[in-house]
Write a protein that holds these residues in place. Sequence first.
Motif, PDB file in Angstrom:
ATOM      1  N   UNK A 189       0.843  -1.206   0.000  1.00  0.00           N
ATOM      2  CA  UNK A 189       0.000   0.000   0.000  1.00  0.00           C
ATOM      3  C   UNK A 189       0.872   1.248   0.000  1.00  0.00           C
ATOM      4  N   UNK A 190       1.928   1.234   0.807  1.00  0.00           N
ATOM      5  CA  UNK A 190       2.839   2.380   0.870  1.00  0.00           C
ATOM      6  C   UNK A 190       3.485   2.617  -0.488  1.00  0.00           C
ATOM      7  N   UNK A 191       3.894   1.555  -1.165  1.00  0.00           N
ATOM      8  CA  UNK A 191       4.515   1.702  -2.484  1.00  0.00           C
ATOM      9  C   UNK A 191       3.526   2.223  -3.525  1.00  0.00           C
ATOM     10  N   UNK A 192       2.273   1.841  -3.426  1.00  0.00           N
ATOM     11  CA  UNK A 192       1.297   2.322  -4.398  1.00  0.00           C
ATOM     12  C   UNK A 192       1.046   3.820  -4.255  1.00  0.00           C
ATOM     13  N   UNK A 193       1.183   4.356  -3.036  1.00  0.00           N
ATOM     14  CA  UNK A 193       1.003   5.795  -2.832  1.00  0.00           C
ATOM     15  C   UNK A 193       2.315   6.573  -2.927  1.00  0.00           C
ATOM     16  N   UNK A 194       3.438   5.881  -3.066  1.00  0.00           N
ATOM     17  CA  UNK A 194       4.742   6.546  -3.176  1.00  0.00           C
ATOM     18  C   UNK A 194       5.070   6.836  -4.635  1.00  0.00           C
ATOM     19  N   UNK A 195       4.160   7.426  -5.326  1.00  0.00           N
ATOM     20  CA  UNK A 195       4.319   7.773  -6.733  1.00  0.00           C
ATOM     21  C   UNK A 195       4.361   9.288  -6.857  1.00  0.00           C
ATOM     22  N   UNK A 196       5.024   9.803  -7.874  1.00  0.00           N
ATOM     23  CA  UNK A 196       5.086  11.269  -8.020  1.00  0.00           C
ATOM     24  C   UNK A 196       3.725  11.910  -8.293  1.00  0.00           C
ATOM     25  N   UNK A 197       2.777  11.163  -8.865  1.00  0.00           N
ATOM     26  CA  UNK A 197       1.457  11.720  -9.172  1.00  0.00           C
ATOM     27  C   UNK A 197       0.680  12.049  -7.898  1.00  0.00           C
ATOM     28  N   UNK A 198       0.970  11.312  -6.823  1.00  0.00           N
ATOM     29  CA  UNK A 198       0.249  11.505  -5.562  1.00  0.00           C
ATOM     30  C   UNK A 198       0.688  12.803  -4.893  1.00  0.00           C
ATOM     31  N   UNK A 199       1.933  13.123  -4.991  1.00  0.00           N
ATOM     32  CA  UNK A 199       2.456  14.378  -4.459  1.00  0.00           C
ATOM     33  C   UNK A 199       2.379  14.472  -2.952  1.00  0.00           C
ATOM     34  N   UNK A 200       1.919  15.624  -2.459  1.00  0.00           N
ATOM     35  CA  UNK A 200       1.922  15.893  -1.021  1.00  0.00           C
ATOM     36  C   UNK A 200       0.841  15.121  -0.257  1.00  0.00           C
ATOM     37  N   UNK A 201      -0.092  14.514  -0.969  1.00  0.00           N
ATOM     38  CA  UNK A 201      -1.133  13.727  -0.295  1.00  0.00           C
ATOM     39  C   UNK A 201      -0.603  12.380   0.187  1.00  0.00           C
ATOM     40  N   UNK A 202       0.565  11.988  -0.299  1.00  0.00           N
ATOM     41  CA  UNK A 202       1.112  10.664   0.005  1.00  0.00           C
ATOM     42  C   UNK A 202       1.304  10.456   1.504  1.00  0.00           C
ATOM     43  N   UNK A 203       1.824  11.445   2.198  1.00  0.00           N
ATOM     44  CA  UNK A 203       2.118  11.288   3.629  1.00  0.00           C
ATOM     45  C   UNK A 203       0.862  10.957   4.421  1.00  0.00           C
ATOM     46  N   UNK A 204      -0.223  11.647   4.145  1.00  0.00           N
ATOM     47  CA  UNK A 204      -1.482  11.401   4.855  1.00  0.00           C
ATOM     48  C   UNK A 204      -2.008  10.002   4.553  1.00  0.00           C
ATOM     49  N   UNK A 205      -1.918   9.579   3.309  1.00  0.00           N
ATOM     50  CA  UNK A 205      -2.443   8.264   2.925  1.00  0.00           C
ATOM     51  C   UNK A 205      -1.531   7.125   3.377  1.00  0.00           C
ATOM     52  N   UNK A 206      -0.231   7.349   3.380  1.00  0.00           N
ATOM     53  CA  UNK A 206       0.706   6.322   3.859  1.00  0.00           C
ATOM     54  C   UNK A 206       0.499   6.081   5.353  1.00  0.00           C
TER      55      UNK A 206
END
Length: 192
Positions: free
Chosen positions: A73-90
Amino acid sequence: MPRTSAKTHKQKTPLTQAKIPLDTVSETPRKGRPRKIQPSWVRGRADNYRKTLDLFWQHVWPNLSKAQTQQDVIQSFSRPEVGSYALDLIRLADLILLVVRDPKFPKHKREAQINFLSDSIAAYGVVTPRSSRDICEKERARAKQVHRILYYEFYIACSCGYTGHSRNHACPMCGAEIHFNTDSTSDKDFDS
């Protein structure tokens, strides 16, 4: 009329303290189990997640649908398209994995998947994902029931001689309709 004396007497016994002071506001406690989280917050977060996930869902979903562990799950949100939202979702990776693995998770419709995930994680795991979805559903239903004008009427003076309340925006005697001016109103519109 009886007369009263201007003399006052001393109180022999001191006044007792009032058991219920008059200047306090009595709050009746809410019935039932105490809330763990504010429902309006959950619904607000869910609405934000719906908009956010919609921005990059096509980039995240292929990996997220195959996720078996928290690291996936962490790797799926660790994409450049996610941007600054990644931290909250991770930060919610465990909860997201639990929701995606739910047997009731929608399989095919993109919007349904986003809505299901958003409503499920909006409570940040304070309550179960199912309860979080229920809270969002109740809050949206409550928002639809906000007070609104159901019926309004006009007091009219018709050329047929009727004076009184209109019925369905028309004269109840002759049926002459009230025409609403959709142009900008000015003083000359009301002079007739």
